[in-house]
Design a protein around this motif. Structure first.
Motif, PDB file in Angstrom:
ATOM      1  N   VAL A   1       0.858  -1.179   0.000  1.00 21.07           N
ATOM      2  CA  VAL A   1       0.000   0.000   0.000  1.00 21.07           C
ATOM      3  C   VAL A   1       0.899   1.236   0.000  1.00 21.07           C
ATOM      4  O   VAL A   1       1.877   1.299   0.740  1.00 21.07           O
ATOM      5  CB  VAL A   1      -0.931   0.016   1.226  1.00 21.07           C
ATOM      6  N   LYS A   2       0.548   2.225  -0.850  1.00 22.18           N
ATOM      7  CA  LYS A   2       1.355   3.438  -0.988  1.00 22.18           C
ATOM      8  C   LYS A   2       0.481   4.651  -0.701  1.00 22.18           C
ATOM      9  O   LYS A   2      -0.595   4.795  -1.291  1.00 22.18           O
ATOM     10  CB  LYS A   2       1.941   3.530  -2.394  1.00 22.18           C
ATOM     11  N   HIS A   3       0.956   5.495   0.193  1.00 25.45           N
ATOM     12  CA  HIS A   3       0.190   6.666   0.599  1.00 25.45           C
ATOM     13  C   HIS A   3       1.008   7.920   0.369  1.00 25.45           C
ATOM     14  O   HIS A   3       2.214   7.949   0.635  1.00 25.45           O
ATOM     15  CB  HIS A   3      -0.165   6.607   2.088  1.00 25.45           C
ATOM     16  N   LEU A   4       0.339   8.973  -0.108  1.00 21.57           N
ATOM     17  CA  LEU A   4       0.954  10.290  -0.231  1.00 21.57           C
ATOM     18  C   LEU A   4       0.128  11.281   0.584  1.00 21.57           C
ATOM     19  O   LEU A   4      -1.067  11.464   0.326  1.00 21.57           O
ATOM     20  CB  LEU A   4       1.013  10.738  -1.693  1.00 21.57           C
ATOM     21  N   HIS A   5       0.765  11.884   1.576  1.00 21.49           N
ATOM     22  CA  HIS A   5       0.117  12.898   2.407  1.00 21.49           C
ATOM     23  C   HIS A   5       0.698  14.263   2.043  1.00 21.49           C
ATOM     24  O   HIS A   5       1.909  14.467   2.161  1.00 21.49           O
ATOM     25  CB  HIS A   5       0.353  12.624   3.890  1.00 21.49           C
ATOM     26  N   VAL A   6      -0.144  15.176   1.585  1.00 24.76           N
ATOM     27  CA  VAL A   6       0.289  16.531   1.247  1.00 24.76           C
ATOM     28  C   VAL A   6      -0.234  17.470   2.333  1.00 24.76           C
ATOM     29  O   VAL A   6      -1.445  17.658   2.463  1.00 24.76           O
ATOM     30  CB  VAL A   6      -0.240  16.957  -0.137  1.00 24.76           C
ATOM     31  N   ILE A   7       0.676  18.022   3.106  1.00 21.06           N
ATOM     32  CA  ILE A   7       0.299  18.898   4.227  1.00 21.06           C
ATOM     33  C   ILE A   7       0.603  20.331   3.810  1.00 21.06           C
ATOM     34  O   ILE A   7       1.764  20.709   3.633  1.00 21.06           O
ATOM     35  CB  ILE A   7       1.072  18.516   5.497  1.00 21.06           C
ATOM     36  N   SER A   8      -0.444  21.140   3.622  1.00 21.18           N
ATOM     37  CA  SER A   8      -0.278  22.458   3.021  1.00 21.18           C
ATOM     38  C   SER A   8      -1.411  23.368   3.463  1.00 21.18           C
ATOM     39  O   SER A   8      -2.373  22.934   4.111  1.00 21.18           O
ATOM     40  CB  SER A   8      -0.239  22.331   1.493  1.00 21.18           C
ATOM     41  N   ASP A   9      -1.286  24.653   3.071  1.00 17.98           N
ATOM     42  CA  ASP A   9      -2.382  25.599   3.322  1.00 17.98           C
ATOM     43  C   ASP A   9      -3.340  25.671   2.133  1.00 17.98           C
ATOM     44  O   ASP A   9      -4.392  26.287   2.232  1.00 17.98           O
ATOM     45  CB  ASP A   9      -1.839  26.996   3.638  1.00 17.98           C
ATOM     46  N   PHE A  10      -2.992  25.062   0.990  1.00 20.43           N
ATOM     47  CA  PHE A  10      -3.870  24.946  -0.173  1.00 20.43           C
ATOM     48  C   PHE A  10      -4.482  26.293  -0.554  1.00 20.43           C
ATOM     49  O   PHE A  10      -5.686  26.495  -0.464  1.00 20.43           O
ATOM     50  CB  PHE A  10      -4.953  23.898   0.066  1.00 20.43           C
ATOM     51  N   ARG A  11      -3.617  27.195  -0.990  1.00 20.82           N
ATOM     52  CA  ARG A  11      -4.056  28.529  -1.383  1.00 20.82           C
ATOM     53  C   ARG A  11      -4.749  28.500  -2.746  1.00 20.82           C
ATOM     54  O   ARG A  11      -4.483  27.640  -3.599  1.00 20.82           O
ATOM     55  CB  ARG A  11      -2.865  29.488  -1.426  1.00 20.82           C
ATOM     56  N   GLN A  12      -5.611  29.475  -2.938  1.00 23.90           N
ATOM     57  CA  GLN A  12      -6.377  29.561  -4.182  1.00 23.90           C
ATOM     58  C   GLN A  12      -5.453  29.677  -5.396  1.00 23.90           C
ATOM     59  O   GLN A  12      -5.716  29.079  -6.444  1.00 23.90           O
ATOM     60  CB  GLN A  12      -7.313  30.776  -4.120  1.00 23.90           C
ATOM     61  N   ASP A  13      -4.378  30.436  -5.270  1.00 26.78           N
ATOM     62  CA  ASP A  13      -3.469  30.622  -6.399  1.00 26.78           C
ATOM     63  C   ASP A  13      -2.829  29.317  -6.841  1.00 26.78           C
ATOM     64  O   ASP A  13      -2.455  29.163  -8.009  1.00 26.78           O
ATOM     65  CB  ASP A  13      -2.361  31.621  -6.018  1.00 26.78           C
ATOM     66  N   ASP A  14      -2.671  28.360  -5.911  1.00 26.39           N
ATOM     67  CA  ASP A  14      -2.042  27.092  -6.261  1.00 26.39           C
ATOM     68  C   ASP A  14      -2.971  26.191  -7.063  1.00 26.39           C
ATOM     69  O   ASP A  14      -2.501  25.386  -7.876  1.00 26.39           O
ATOM     70  CB  ASP A  14      -1.601  26.350  -4.995  1.00 26.39           C
ATOM     71  N   TRP A  15      -4.279  26.301  -6.833  1.00 30.84           N
ATOM     72  CA  TRP A  15      -5.218  25.329  -7.394  1.00 30.84           C
ATOM     73  C   TRP A  15      -6.107  25.880  -8.493  1.00 30.84           C
ATOM     74  O   TRP A  15      -6.554  25.122  -9.357  1.00 30.84           O
ATOM     75  CB  TRP A  15      -6.111  24.768  -6.282  1.00 30.84           C
ATOM     76  N   PHE A  16      -6.344  27.181  -8.502  1.00 33.61           N
ATOM     77  CA  PHE A  16      -7.276  27.714  -9.500  1.00 33.61           C
ATOM     78  C   PHE A  16      -6.641  27.677 -10.888  1.00 33.61           C
ATOM     79  O   PHE A  16      -5.556  28.197 -11.105  1.00 33.61           O
ATOM     80  CB  PHE A  16      -7.672  29.149  -9.148  1.00 33.61           C
ATOM     81  N   ASP A  17      -7.335  27.016 -11.804  1.00 34.49           N
ATOM     82  CA  ASP A  17      -6.918  26.953 -13.202  1.00 34.49           C
ATOM     83  C   ASP A  17      -5.489  26.430 -13.330  1.00 34.49           C
ATOM     84  O   ASP A  17      -4.683  26.941 -14.102  1.00 34.49           O
ATOM     85  CB  ASP A  17      -7.040  28.331 -13.859  1.00 34.49           C
ATOM     86  N   ASN A  18      -5.194  25.375 -12.560  1.00 33.07           N
ATOM     87  CA  ASN A  18      -3.865  24.751 -12.602  1.00 33.07           C
ATOM     88  C   ASN A  18      -4.025  23.347 -13.166  1.00 33.07           C
ATOM     89  O   ASN A  18      -4.165  22.369 -12.430  1.00 33.07           O
ATOM     90  CB  ASN A  18      -3.235  24.724 -11.205  1.00 33.07           C
ATOM     91  N   ALA A  19      -4.018  23.257 -14.494  1.00 33.59           N
ATOM     92  CA  ALA A  19      -4.262  21.967 -15.144  1.00 33.59           C
ATOM     93  C   ALA A  19      -3.160  20.964 -14.822  1.00 33.59           C
ATOM     94  O   ALA A  19      -3.423  19.768 -14.682  1.00 33.59           O
ATOM     95  CB  ALA A  19      -4.383  22.171 -16.660  1.00 33.59           C
ATOM     96  N   ARG A  20      -1.920  21.416 -14.704  1.00 32.48           N
ATOM     97  CA  ARG A  20      -0.810  20.498 -14.432  1.00 32.48           C
ATOM     98  C   ARG A  20      -0.975  19.830 -13.069  1.00 32.48           C
ATOM     99  O   ARG A  20      -0.673  18.640 -12.916  1.00 32.48           O
ATOM    100  CB  ARG A  20       0.519  21.253 -14.478  1.00 32.48           C
TER     101      ARG A  20
END
Length: 782
Positions: free
Chosen positions: A205-224
């Motif tokens: 079993v493989k797990h990836l935990h991403v611990i972040s503040d998840f800002r709008q600039d990082d996720w909005f319209d970020n196709a990659r």
């Protein structure tokens, strides 16, 4: 199959042995079905007849009994192997060997204040909780930590480590030493690094935990970013997004600090502009900025009465640098949610004055004197010093020391002078052209225009032309400026100084070229026109430099016909002439007074002339920590020759790079010349503006970016029930136990029914009644 077992059993090692035990009741059943040699005799005919009548019912009952016994073995397997109905209960620390890769976001926005700490401190706490939970089951879990600022590096001691108490103690120590950066970082690079580590991993079993503040600039319209998450899911890597911030916090940031330093000089006021942005949700009132020069606060405050949410406001202020040399300037805000963006830095090189070269082709140099008087009548006020020379000066003297060069009424230039001007302008120097009686249009068109690739913007007509004075056909002032920084002071519809300027003679553009040109292909811009719509002042670029061309004379030059070219320098419009010349000198001057500015984290790369500098240099960071470096030639890094034997212009350059630039502030580079003179260069590093925007991406934004049918969990900040401490599978264990008891009772009842239990009469006769059938496994020839 192995993955399914690992996801549904706390003790998957018991699965296959338990499956093997299922064969036991089947083997016993088959053994009892062995056939013996048949001996037929008359007394058994009746029994055989009875058996044939009951065969189907007996076979069904025997198979049912066998099935009950198999189910009992499977239930025992489920209890011993600790079967879990919901596989999500085993996604962290239960079941088979697992590899947990944690991406710890250490970008600048993670310094956002959160209670008594920061978002980064909360993220470190989550990492500790993950390791602490895994340490309760040593030998079953692996752990890898990836810092988002260094995704391609392996953190010593924290890569593919078995989770146990020793690792927990080490992680607690190592995490306390980690500091959050001030940089803008890319989540995609971190996830790509995690995928590369997990894709070939042999863990069940493989797990990836991403611990972040998840800002709008990082996720909005970020196709990659969405594509990367989908690739992780397709590779059977469970993605767990752990939030540490739940909402946007009020934040003010200084997002820009610029200065009109082209004319900076000792003792001359220099204008700077500071911009403050409100990234919060409420209007900010009575915002004050402090101004510091060389570490000392100036007796001034920049006051912003109010800044609306989502708006930027700028203020201009003046600073006087009393001495020549390198100076440091920064402005500060009061404390708020994000401290790092409350300060911004610039470094300024202040000369004693700014030298300007005026090349005058007029006999006696009278035209150049008008420009010299406008620029340097009082050097302590304007910051300029002017040198008026003839065209031969360009051939015999270096030009690098001048901020700008004016060419006034120059007939023509020798090729080496043109070459010197081209090199000067291409390197960032500024040129200004003014016409006059001695100008030879053929030379300008052939050697300077060069089909739009040279130092002159347009081809000239064969002779100057007089501007008609018939106001009925072209009313208005002779000079009509555009909305351009060159005329920022003189602009406006009612400007008495501009209205008083008369232009009598000018050089028109070659008529056939002007008529046939394609305006969209023009490499120049028209900055001012005459009232007959002919261009008067134009601008174009050559290399790194700016060139401004004025198609009339610089002063009150008299033509052979007795016509004065213009009255701009000595008539009623003379005040506008001085202002325009100062703005022109500032506009075309080199911009090197404002030292380089970089975002934090960008490497400090140096390229040095080896014939002039030694290889030893020193970098002083904002906290006054000095680092010694040794520059080297990229072709031969080990070459330490002190006195090169080759010609100076053939020496390879020296290069050096310094990468510890995360702290915002001003870095000092100290270079040593071959004459043992120390030179200092200043480079300002500031936090990137994008890290000041603290808007948090909603779950809907994240899932919309990831796409549908992608298994990703999003954890809310401050909740840790997903790091399970309770025993998984409790909700089904009692049901399994109850089913096992029920099956055991049914098996006993059915076995009792099918077993041989002779009554008294049967015991006397020695045979069972045919009506009740034969004992299981018995045959008529037994």
């Amino acid at each position: 199959m192995a993955t399914w077992i690992a996801q549904h059993f706390l003790n998957p090692a018991f699965f296959w042995p338990g499956v093997a035990l299922v064969a036991a009741p089947i083997i016993i059943h088959l053994i009892n079905r062995l056939r013996y040699r048949r001996v037929r005799f008359a007394a058994m005919e009746f029994l055989l007849s009875s058996e044939q009548r009951n065969r189907r019912r007996i076979l069904f009952e025997q198979l049912l009994l066998l099935l009950l016994r198999i189910l009992m073995v499977l239930l025992i397997l489920a209890l011993v192997g600790r079967f879990v109905l919901d596989a999500q209960q085993l996604t962290l620390f239960r079941g088979a060997k697992s590899h947990h890769v944690v991406i710890l976001d250490d970008s600048g926005s993670m310094q956002d204040r959160l209670g008594d700490g920061t978002a980064f401190a909360a993220a470190r706490s989550v990492v500790e909780k993950i390791v602490a939970e895994g340490a309760q089951r040593p030998g079953t879990q692996k752990f890898t930590l990836i810092l988002l600022s260094r995704p391609g590096e392996t953190i010593a001691g924290l890569s593919e480590r078995d989770i146990d108490d020793a690792l927990l103690d080490e992680v607690s120590t190592r995490l306390s030493d980690l500091q959050c950066t001030h940089r803008a970082l890319d989540l995609v690079s971190g996830m790509d690094a995690a995928r590369d580590r997990l894709i070939d991993d042999q863990s069940a079993v493989k797990h990836l935990h991403v611990i972040s503040d998840f800002r709008q600039d990082d996720w909005f319209d970020n196709a990659r970013l969405g594509e990367t998450v989908r690739e992780l899911d397709a590779a059977d890597i469970s993605v767990n997004l752990v939030r540490v911030i739940d909402d946007v916090h009020e934040n003010l940031a200084i997002t820009e600090l610029t200065g009109s330093v082209e004319a900076a000089a000792a003792g001359v006021p220099v204008s700077f502009t500071a911009t403050v942005s409100n990234y919060g949700t409420r209007e900010a009132e009575d915002v004050r900025l402090g101004v510091f020069v060389d570490g000392q606060q100036l007796p001034m405050n920049l006051v912003f009465p109010s800044i609306e949410a989502g708006k930027d406001v700028s203020r201009t202020f003046e600073v006087v640098f009393e001495t020549a040399g390198n100076h440091r300037l920064h402005v500060t805000l009061e404390s708020d949610a994000l401290e790092a963006d409350n300060v911004r830095y610039v470094a300024v090189e202040v000369p004693v004055n700014n030298p300007v070269l005026i090349i005058d082709g007029t006999p006696g140099g009278t035209q150049g004197l008008y420009i010299a008087d406008a620029l340097a009548a009082d050097t302590s006020v304007t910051g300029y010093s002017a040198l008026v020379q003839g065209p031969d000066y360009l051939r015999r003297n270096p030009l690098e020391k001048f901020q700008a060069i004016y060419l006034v009424n120059v007939a023509e230039l020798p090729p080496d002078a043109v070459d010197a001007l081209e090199k000067f302008t291409a390197a960032g120097g500024g040129l200004a052209w003014f016409m006059g009686n001695t100008v030879r249009p053929a030379f300008y068109n052939d050697k300077l225009y060069q089909n739009g690739e040279g130092l002159f913007p347009i081809p000239l007509a064969g002779a100057p032309r007089e501007l008609p004075r018939d106001d009925s056909t072209s009313p208005g002032p002779d000079l009509i400026p555009t909305d351009h920084p060159l005329f920022r002071i003189l602009g406006g519809q009612e400007n008495p100084f501009i209205d008083a300027v008369f232009i009598n003679l000018f050089y028109p553009v070659a008529a056939d070229w002007w008529a046939n040109r394609q305006p969209e292909d023009d490499a120049f811009r028209v900055l001012a026109t005459l009232r007959n719509r002919q261009p008067l002042i134009l601008e174009h670029e050559y290399g790194e430099g700016r060139i401004v061309t004025c198609l009339t004379a610089a002063g009150p030059l008299v033509s052979p016909q007795g016509i004065v070219w213009n009255n701009w320098a000595n008539g009623p419009g003379a005040p506008s002439f001085a202002v325009m010349q100062l703005e022109l000198a500032r506009y075309i001057a080199r911009s090197e007074h404002l030292q380089p500015r970089e975002p934090v984290g960008a490497p400090l790369d140096l390229t040095l002339n080896r014939a002039y500098y030694r290889e030893n240099l020193e970098i002083v960071s904002p906290d006054n920590q000095a680092t010694q470096l040794k520059a080297a030639s990229p072709e031969s890094p080990s070459d330490e020759t002190d006195e090169p034997s080759v010609a100076a212009d053939e020496l390879p350059p020296l290069v050096a790079s310094f990468r510890e630039t995360d702290a915002p502030g001003i870095y000092t580079v100290r270079l040593t010349t071959r004459e043992q003179q120390v030179e200092e260069r200043l480079i300002a590093y500031n936090v990137p503006v994008e890290e000041s925007r603290l808007d948090v991406a909603t779950d809907e934004t994240i899932r919309r970016q990831i796409g549908e049918n992608v298994s990703v969990t999003i954890q809310e900040p401050g909740t840790f029930d997903w790091i399970r401490t309770e025993s998984a599978g409790n909700e089904i264990r009692w049901w399994l136990l109850a089913a096992l008891v029920l099956l055991a009772v049914c098996e006993q009842l059915l076995a009792c029914r099918l077993s041989y239990h002779p009554d008294g009469e049967a015991r006397k006769g020695g045979l069972r009644s045919p009506a009740r059938g034969l004992r299981p496994g018995w045959t008529a020839n037994s």
